[in-house]
Structure formats: structure tokens, C-alpha cells
Design a protein around this motif. Sequence first.
Motif, PDB file in Angstrom:
ATOM      1  N   UNK A 278       0.821  -1.213   0.000  1.00  0.00           N
ATOM      2  CA  UNK A 278       0.000   0.000   0.000  1.00  0.00           C
ATOM      3  C   UNK A 278       0.856   1.265   0.000  1.00  0.00           C
ATOM      4  N   UNK A 279       2.015   1.211   0.670  1.00  0.00           N
ATOM      5  CA  UNK A 279       2.905   2.367   0.693  1.00  0.00           C
ATOM      6  C   UNK A 279       3.439   2.683  -0.698  1.00  0.00           C
ATOM      7  N   UNK A 280       3.816   1.651  -1.435  1.00  0.00           N
ATOM      8  CA  UNK A 280       4.348   1.866  -2.781  1.00  0.00           C
ATOM      9  C   UNK A 280       3.273   2.358  -3.746  1.00  0.00           C
ATOM     10  N   UNK A 281       2.025   1.920  -3.545  1.00  0.00           N
ATOM     11  CA  UNK A 281       0.956   2.349  -4.441  1.00  0.00           C
ATOM     12  C   UNK A 281       0.652   3.841  -4.284  1.00  0.00           C
ATOM     13  N   UNK A 282       0.876   4.388  -3.087  1.00  0.00           N
ATOM     14  CA  UNK A 282       0.582   5.802  -2.850  1.00  0.00           C
ATOM     15  C   UNK A 282       1.824   6.681  -2.925  1.00  0.00           C
ATOM     16  N   UNK A 283       2.978   6.138  -3.267  1.00  0.00           N
ATOM     17  CA  UNK A 283       4.219   6.920  -3.306  1.00  0.00           C
ATOM     18  C   UNK A 283       4.270   7.791  -4.551  1.00  0.00           C
TER      19      UNK A 283
END
Length: 311
Positions: A211-216
Motif C-alpha cells: 500500500x505504501x508503494x501504491x501511494x508513493x
Amino acid sequence: MSAATTRSRTPDRLCAEAVDLAREAAEEAAAPGVVGEHVSLVSEGDRVVTHFFESKEPGYRGWRWAVTVARASRAKVVTLDETVLLPGPDALLAPEWVPWSERLRPGDMGPGDLLPTEADDLRLEPGYTGDEDPPPNSVLAPSHDLVERVDAEDAELTDRVPAIEATDHDGRGQIAALAEELGMRRARVLSRYGLHTAADRWDDSYGPKTAMAQAAPASCQSCGFLVPLGGSLRQAFGICANEFSPADGRVVSLAYGCGGHSEAAVMPKPPVPPPPVLDSLAVDEFPLRPARDSGSVSTDTDPSSDDLGHS
């Protein structure tokens, strides 16, 4: 059905009536006050009966005290056979035992703990052995030309430097010292299987699907806090060196990302279209006839027709 089978399934009368004898045996084997009511009895064979008593032992819910009594042929006296605590149909049992190697989970090791590694662990392969032949799973495939070239070079070096042969006849002492100086004297190294399993594990924890990479705003590949790795892993992984990142000090995929990207503040934000404006409060005007100054209506009209709504 034979007569012997019928007799074995029918409880012996004297053994079935020996409930008091069975209770005394259970109370003698158990702690005081933990033997409950008589539950049932089972015929184990000719003149052999097992009496079951309820167990009130803490932690043994659903267990039963089983007392087996027997009687000799043509004897009037019932004797005690054995007393044991057995689980009942609804007994609370401990989970099935699992070896420690299967119970171990990441993060279970603490200070002073030792984790032995099996000799045939698939994650490891033999490292430097000091032999001339490469290990079986080495990327260097042995060939006839390579062997002849190595033998020729060894012969040339032997002729030039005879002191090596005088010091160590096979030359392994010097080779081992050089390997240790270069950091190549590990007994075992990471195998290709171990490399792939580690890469899959790191990609699941800090990869592009999180999820962190999707919103980066961008990936780690363009981040200045990324420390590249050596070897083949540098093509897909690196180490995060941003203390404010959730992946600080972790091996991250190049496709991973977070809000602590080094260029996040200077990256242009994508344009956001304004929300549509809907005017639902005004009333749209629909004239019944064209305007007089539109040019499509003659100016010489009958005034009386205006009242009737005709143009």
C-alpha cells in the motif's frame, strides 16, 4: 457370530458390579477429590471390564479415569488390572507436536540464542574449498581447454617460483591465506535457491504491491536515499537510508516507494481537473416565439395576433 465373540462383548457380571473396587483404585492413583461419578463401563474381553469415572482434575476437561478389572476362570474374586487417565470423546487435548524447525518464525531469536543450520540446507552451497575443481553448482563449467590452460599456468609458475613448492608442496597454504585475505574463505555461501527465496520475501514486504508503494510519488529507483547492492541483486533491490522512511535500513525493491522520496518536494504534481459546476437553482427561459430583433420575424405584424400567441 461365534459364542466366544458374544461372551467378549457381554460384560462379566461380577466385574461389572465391582464399581467400588474400581473407584478405590482410581482414588488411590489420583489426588484426593478429583475422581467423579461413574460414567460407563466397557467389556474388554472374557471376564475383563473397564470402568470409567469422571475426572475433576484441573486442566483435564473431558478426561476420564479408566480402571480395568478382571476375574480368573471359575473364580469368584475380581482383581485389579490397571488404572490410567484417558481422554474422552470431548477431551481437551494439546495440539499436535511440531518440530522446532517448523515452529520457528522470523523474530523468534533473541540475544544468546543459537540457530543450527542443517548440512543439507537448500539455501546454502559449499563456498571456497581450496580445491582446483569448482563446486558442482558453480557457474564455471569445467571444460577440457580450461583444465589444460590451468595446468600450463601452474607449470610455468612452478618453474619461475620454486620457493612456493619448497614451502608448501601443494600450494594450498598460500591459496588459503590469499582467500582469507580476500574474504573468500566462507565454508558455505548463499545458493541460487536461497537467493530467490530471499528476493521473494523482500519483495512481499517492501515491493511494488504494498500500500505504501501504491501511494508513493515515485519509486526507490530514482531516490537519493537508496544504497545499491552488489552482485545480481543490485538489478532489483537496494537498501533504504532514509531515517524517516518506514523501510529505513531494510532491503527494498527498486519498484518500492514511500512519501520520503528525495525528490518528492520538487516533483510537479499532476493537474487535477476542477469539479463540474451544476447550477440547479436558476430557471431556464424557453420563449414561445422568436425575438423581434432576431431577423426571422417580420416587423409588420397584426397587434391583435400577439394576444393569441401567434407570430
